[in-house]
Write a protein that holds these residues in place. Structure first.
Motif, PDB file in Angstrom:
ATOM      1  N   ALA A   1       0.837  -1.195   0.000  1.00 48.30           N
ATOM      2  CA  ALA A   1       0.000   0.000   0.000  1.00 48.30           C
ATOM      3  C   ALA A   1       0.872   1.244   0.000  1.00 48.30           C
ATOM      4  O   ALA A   1       1.890   1.312   0.667  1.00 48.30           O
ATOM      5  CB  ALA A   1      -0.909   0.000   1.225  1.00 48.30           C
ATOM      6  N   GLY A   2       0.487   2.245  -0.821  1.00 47.03           N
ATOM      7  CA  GLY A   2       1.215   3.514  -0.838  1.00 47.03           C
ATOM      8  C   GLY A   2       2.512   3.492  -1.607  1.00 47.03           C
ATOM      9  O   GLY A   2       3.313   4.414  -1.468  1.00 47.03           O
ATOM     10  N   GLU A   3       2.744   2.462  -2.430  1.00 42.87           N
ATOM     11  CA  GLU A   3       3.991   2.402  -3.195  1.00 42.87           C
ATOM     12  C   GLU A   3       4.054   3.562  -4.195  1.00 42.87           C
ATOM     13  O   GLU A   3       3.043   3.975  -4.762  1.00 42.87           O
ATOM     14  CB  GLU A   3       4.075   1.071  -3.930  1.00 42.87           C
ATOM     15  CG  GLU A   3       5.358   0.888  -4.720  1.00 42.87           C
ATOM     16  CD  GLU A   3       5.471  -0.506  -5.307  1.00 42.87           C
ATOM     17  OE1 GLU A   3       5.927  -1.414  -4.582  1.00 42.87           O
ATOM     18  OE2 GLU A   3       5.087  -0.697  -6.478  1.00 42.87           O
ATOM     19  N   THR A   4       5.257   4.082  -4.409  1.00 48.45           N
ATOM     20  CA  THR A   4       5.471   5.166  -5.354  1.00 48.45           C
ATOM     21  C   THR A   4       4.888   4.813  -6.722  1.00 48.45           C
ATOM     22  O   THR A   4       5.102   3.712  -7.232  1.00 48.45           O
ATOM     23  CB  THR A   4       6.977   5.450  -5.510  1.00 48.45           C
ATOM     24  OG1 THR A   4       7.505   5.800  -4.226  1.00 48.45           O
ATOM     25  CG2 THR A   4       7.229   6.583  -6.483  1.00 48.45           C
ATOM     26  N   ALA A   5       4.158   5.737  -7.309  1.00 54.01           N
ATOM     27  CA  ALA A   5       3.559   5.511  -8.623  1.00 54.01           C
ATOM     28  C   ALA A   5       4.586   5.748  -9.716  1.00 54.01           C
ATOM     29  O   ALA A   5       5.408   6.659  -9.625  1.00 54.01           O
ATOM     30  CB  ALA A   5       2.362   6.431  -8.823  1.00 54.01           C
ATOM     31  N   CYS A   6       4.565   4.929 -10.742  1.00 54.94           N
ATOM     32  CA  CYS A   6       5.422   5.113 -11.918  1.00 54.94           C
ATOM     33  C   CYS A   6       4.553   5.564 -13.082  1.00 54.94           C
ATOM     34  O   CYS A   6       3.416   5.106 -13.241  1.00 54.94           O
ATOM     35  CB  CYS A   6       6.137   3.822 -12.284  1.00 54.94           C
ATOM     36  SG  CYS A   6       7.210   3.172 -10.988  1.00 54.94           S
ATOM     37  N   THR A   7       5.096   6.440 -13.902  1.00 54.66           N
ATOM     38  CA  THR A   7       4.381   6.938 -15.067  1.00 54.66           C
ATOM     39  C   THR A   7       5.168   6.582 -16.307  1.00 54.66           C
ATOM     40  O   THR A   7       6.162   5.871 -16.263  1.00 54.66           O
ATOM     41  CB  THR A   7       4.223   8.462 -14.983  1.00 54.66           C
ATOM     42  OG1 THR A   7       5.514   9.071 -15.081  1.00 54.66           O
ATOM     43  CG2 THR A   7       3.588   8.876 -13.661  1.00 54.66           C
ATOM     44  N   SER A   8       4.758   7.133 -17.432  1.00 51.32           N
ATOM     45  CA  SER A   8       5.485   6.899 -18.678  1.00 51.32           C
ATOM     46  C   SER A   8       6.669   7.834 -18.823  1.00 51.32           C
ATOM     47  O   SER A   8       7.332   7.859 -19.840  1.00 51.32           O
ATOM     48  CB  SER A   8       4.540   7.094 -19.875  1.00 51.32           C
ATOM     49  OG  SER A   8       4.003   8.408 -19.853  1.00 51.32           O
ATOM     50  N   GLY A   9       6.961   8.598 -17.780  1.00 52.67           N
ATOM     51  CA  GLY A   9       8.073   9.549 -17.826  1.00 52.67           C
ATOM     52  C   GLY A   9       7.582  10.922 -17.448  1.00 52.67           C
ATOM     53  O   GLY A   9       6.453  11.111 -17.017  1.00 52.67           O
TER      54      GLY A   9
END
Length: 650
Positions: free
Chosen positions: A521-529
Motif C-alpha cells: 500500500a502507498g507504493e510510489t507511482a510510476c508513469t510513462s516519464g
C-alpha cells in the motif's frame, strides 16, 4: 468460505511480542520523487542542509518516527550519493539503546525531504528493570555455541517488538555447529531480561561465509606503503585496506615487488585480494557514488591462511581460506566482492539483521556486489557473469549460486511465505533473480542467459551499472528487520528519486512482480516519464462508506473495549478469502490511536495495512489474498474505549 467473526468480545489489551519491527510492506515510509537542482551543490553544503531538514522533521513530526516522550533519535551518519543525502538515526529509550528503532531520512541537495523510513511500527512503552541477572544472560548466550572463546559484557537493550521488550545483548565468539561440521562464529544473542529466553529471530552472526576459488590475475598494480627501505601491503589510497597472515599484521618486504604466482602462496593471495578490493572500491566510487566500503572513506583488512575451505566476513575483517583440494586460495573477484558486500550491508543504515529473510537478503547483497565488481573490473581471466563461485568447482558441480535462474542450483526463483524459514544462502534466490532481471531482463540480447519469470512476464533490463545505482540507493534506505517487501518499496522510491518515475521506476516494479514480491500500500507511482510527482505523504486508506454510529453501520463485524495508554489491543484472528478489507476505528477525542491490519505470513503476524493519523479516528482499505488476519489497535497517546467495525471478504 465462511467468514469467522468476533462480535462484541471485548478487545484484549496485550503487548504484542511478534517478529522484529512488524511494519507495513512499504516499510513505514513517506516518499516522493526528487526535483533536480539546476547547479551542482557541494557535498558539505548538501549534507548540512540534509542534517538540518532531518532534525526539523524529527522535532516537528515525532509520530512519523513513533518517537515517544522517553525516546531520543541520535544521528549516526550522513552519506551523500548521486545527489541524494541519507541521514541515518539510531534510537535510545530511557537512555538504553534500542534494537530495531533505527530510521533514515532522504533529502535532495536543497535539503527537501523526499522519504523517511523507520524500522518500528509503534511507540515504545516498557519498563527498564531486568528480572534476570547479566551473568544469567551470559550463561544462556554461551550455550548457543559449541565452543566459546570470549563473551562480551551484557548490554541492557530495548527491542522494538510491539511496545518493547527489555533484553540483554551478549556477543559470544567461538565455534558454531553447521550441517558440514563446525565453523567460526561471532554471535549476537538477545536474551529476554524478563523470561531469560533467547529472542531467536534477533540472533545474528557477524561471520558470514561463502565458498569460492582464488584466481590469479597476473601482473596487477596494487597499493602499498614504503618507509625506511621497507614496504607493507597496506593501501595508502584506501584507508583500512591491508593484507597479511593470521597474526593480523600486513605483510612487509624490502622490495615492492610481491608474490610468486604460486596459487597457495599467501603473499600471492594478498596480491589477488588487494587487486580485487581496489576494483570493488573503484566500482563503488565510479558507478555508485559511494566513498569506500563503509561509505566514509574506509575499507577493512584481509587475513590469508585460514585453515578451512571457506572465506568469511566477521564484522570487522575478511578471512580467506583454501579450496578443498588445498591447491589454491579463495581470492576470486566474486568471492571477495561477496564478502566485502557483507561489509557494505553492515555499514549502510539498519546494519545487518537477524532472521533468515534478512539473512537471505544479506547473502544476495554479497552476490550482487560480487557481480558488480566482476563487470566493472573487465578482467579477461574472470569475465563478468551472474554465477557465484564458478571458478571453484569444489565438488565438480560448477558454481554455487545462479542469479539468472536460482532454481538451476536448487534455490527458489520466486518469493513465497516459506522464504523467512529458508536457509539464508538459498533465501538469496528471489532478490538475486530480481537483480538479474533488473540489470539484464528476461531475454537479454548481449549473450547473457534467458531468465524465467514467476508470472510469465517479459522484462527488459536497464544494464548492470544502472541496476547497481538503484540497489545502492535501496540499501541506503534499509532499516533493521529488512524484508523483501521493504526492499521492493525502497527500490521503487530509489529509482523514482534517481531517474524519475518513468522507465527505470516501472522496470524495478516489473522485476519485483516477476519474482512474486507484490506491491505494498502507498507504493510510489510510476508513469510513462516526465516530471516528478507532487510530494505526498504515505496515504491512509478511506473506507468504502462513511462510517456512522461509532463505526457500527455498514460493517458486518465489530469489536469494542478499553485501550490503555501506550498499550496494544488485538482482535481475535479471523479467516478471510481473497478480496477487499475495510475497517473503521473510533475512540476518544483526547486520544491518538493507530489501526493495523495484520496477516499471518509463514506463522508470524505481519502488518499489511495501517492508518496512523493524529486522532483516534482511523480507517483502512486493503485488498489481499485468502489468509488469517487480525486487527491491532495501538495507543500512541491517551486511553479510553474504542469501537472497531470491519468487513472482510468471504
Amino acid at each position: 468460505m465462511k467468514h469467522k467473526v468476533a462480535v462484541a468480545t471485548g478487545l484484549a489489551a496485550v503487548t504484542v511480542a511478534g517478529s522484529l519491527a512488524l511494519t507495513m510492506p512499504q516499510g513505514n515510509a513517506t516518499t516522493t520523487a526528487a526535483a533536480r537542482p539546476a547547479e551542482p551543490v557541494p557535498t558539505t553544503v548538501a549534507t548540512a542542509r540534509a542534517t538540518t531538514s532531518a532534525s526539523s522533521l524529527v522535532a516537528q513530526k515525532p509520530k512519523n518516527f513513533f518517537k515517544g516522550t522517553h525516546d531520543e533519535l541520535v544521528k549516526r551518519q550522513v552519506v551523500s550519493q548521486h545527489g541524494l543525502q541519507y541521514v541515518a538515526y539510531e534510537r535510545t529509550y530511557r537512555g538504553l539503546p534500542v534494537q530495531g528503532g533505527d530510521a533514515v531520512v532522504v533529502t535532495d541537495t536543497a535539503g527537501t525531504v523526499l522519504s523517511s523510513y523507520v524500522a518500528q511500527d509503534q511507540a515504545l512503552s516498557t519498563g527498564t528493570e531486568a528480572r534476570i541477572s547479566p551473568s544469567a544472560a551470559t550463561k544462556t548466550a554461551r550455550k548457543q555455541l559449541v565452543k566459546v572463546t570470549s563473551a562480551s559484557k551484557p548490554t541492557l537493550t530495548v527491542v522494538a517488538q510491539g511496545a518493547g521488550i527489555l533484553a540483554y545483548e551478549v556477543v559470544v565468539a567461538g565455534t558454531k555447529r553447521t550441517e558440514h561440521g563446525t565453523a567460526p562464529s561471532n554471535l549476537h544473542v538477545f536474551v529476554d531480561a524478563g523470561t531469560g529466553k533467547v529472542l531467536a529471530d534477533l540472533t545474528r552472526d557477524d561471520v558470514l561465509d561463502a565458498t569460492g576459488r582464488g584466481a590469479y590475475y597476473g601482473t596487477v598494480t596494487i597499493g602499498t606503503q614504503g618507509s625506511g627501505g621497507r614496504f607493507t601491503m597496506s593501501d595508502p589510497q584506501r584507508p583500512g585496506l591491508q593484507c597479511g597472515g593470521q597474526n593480523g599484521a600486513a605483510f612487509s618486504s624490502t622490495t615492492d615487488s610481491w608474490g610468486t604466482g604460486t596459487a597457495t602462496d599467501l603473499v600471492t593471495g594478498c596480491v589477488d585480494a588487494m587487486y580485487v578490493v581496489a576494483q570493488e572500491w573503484n566500482m563503488l566510487r565510479d558507478w555508485l557514488g559511494r566513498d569506500g566500503i563503509d561509505g566514509n572513506g574506509r575499507a577493512f583488512p584481509i587475513r590469508q591462511g585460514l585453515d578451512d575451505v571457506n572465506a568469511f566476513w566477521n564484522g570487522s575483517r575478511v578471512e580467506i581460506g583454501r579450496s578443498s583440494d588445498g591447491r589454491r586460495l579463495l581470492n576470486s573477484i566474486d568471492v571477495l566482492g561477496h564478502e566485502f558486500g557483507h561489509a557494505i550491508n553492515q555499514f549502510t543504515p539498519g546494519g545487518s539483521s537477524g532472521g533468515n529473510e534478512a539473512g537471505g537478503l544479506n547473502e544476495s547483497t554479497g552476490d550482487i556486489f560480487g557481480a558488480l565488481t566482476e563487470f566493472y573490473a573487465r578482467n579477461p581471466a574472470d569475465p563478468g557473469d551472474y554465477t557465484v563461485g564458478e571458478l571453484a568447482n569444489l565438488a565438480g558441480d560448477g558454481p554455487i549460486r545462479n542469479m539468472a535462474d536460482p532454481s538451476k542450483l536448487g534455490d527458489p526463483n520466486c518469493f513465497s511465505s516459506s522464504i523467512p524459514s529458508t536457509e539464508v544462502h538459498a533465501a538469496a534466490g528471489p532478490q538475486n533473480h530480481w537483480f538479474y532481471l533488473l540489470a539484464e531482463g528476461s531475454r537479454p540480447t548481449n549473450g547473457q542467459p534467458a531468465s524465467p519469470t514467476c508470472n510469465n512476464s517479459s522484462v527488459t533490463g536497464l544494464g548492470i551499472e544502472k541496476a547497481g545505482k538503484i540497489y545502492m540507493a535501496t540499501l541506503m534506505r534499509k532499516t533493521s528487520g529488512w524484508t523483501h517487501a521493504k526492499a521492493r518499496a525502497a527500490s521503487v522510491a530509489a529509482a523514482a528519486q534517481l531517474f524519475g518515475t518513468g522507465t527505470e521506476c516501472a522496470t524495478v516494479k516489473a522485476a519485483w512482480d516477476a519474482v512474486s514480491v507484490p506491491a505494498g500500500a502507498g507504493e510510489t507511482a510510476c508513469t510513462s516519464g516526465g516530471p516528478a510527482p507532487t510530494p505526498t505523504a504515505t496515504p491512509t486508506a478511506t473506507p468504502t462508506q462513511a462510517p456512522t454510529g461509532a463505526c457500527q453501520a455498514g460493517y458486518s463485524s465489530h469489536d469494542s473495549g478499553a485501550v490503555a495508554a501506550g498499550k496494544t489491543a488485538v482482535t481475535e484472528p479471523f479467516t478471510a478469502g481473497a478480496g477487499r478489507h475495510t475497517a473503521c476505528l473510533s475512540g476518544p477525542a483526547t486520544a491518538d490511536f493507530d489501526l493495523y491490519l495484520d496477516k499471518n505470513v509463514g506463522g508470524r503476524w505481519t502488518a499489511v495495512a495501517r492508518s496512523t493519523g493524529d486522532t483516534s479516528r482511523e480507517s483502512i482499505t486493503y485488498t489481499g489474498s485468502a489468509a488469517s488476519y487480525r486487527y491491532r489497535i495501538v495507543s500512541y497517546a491517551g486511553s479510553g474505549d474504542a469501537v472497531l467495525g470491519w468487513n472482510a471478504p468471504a
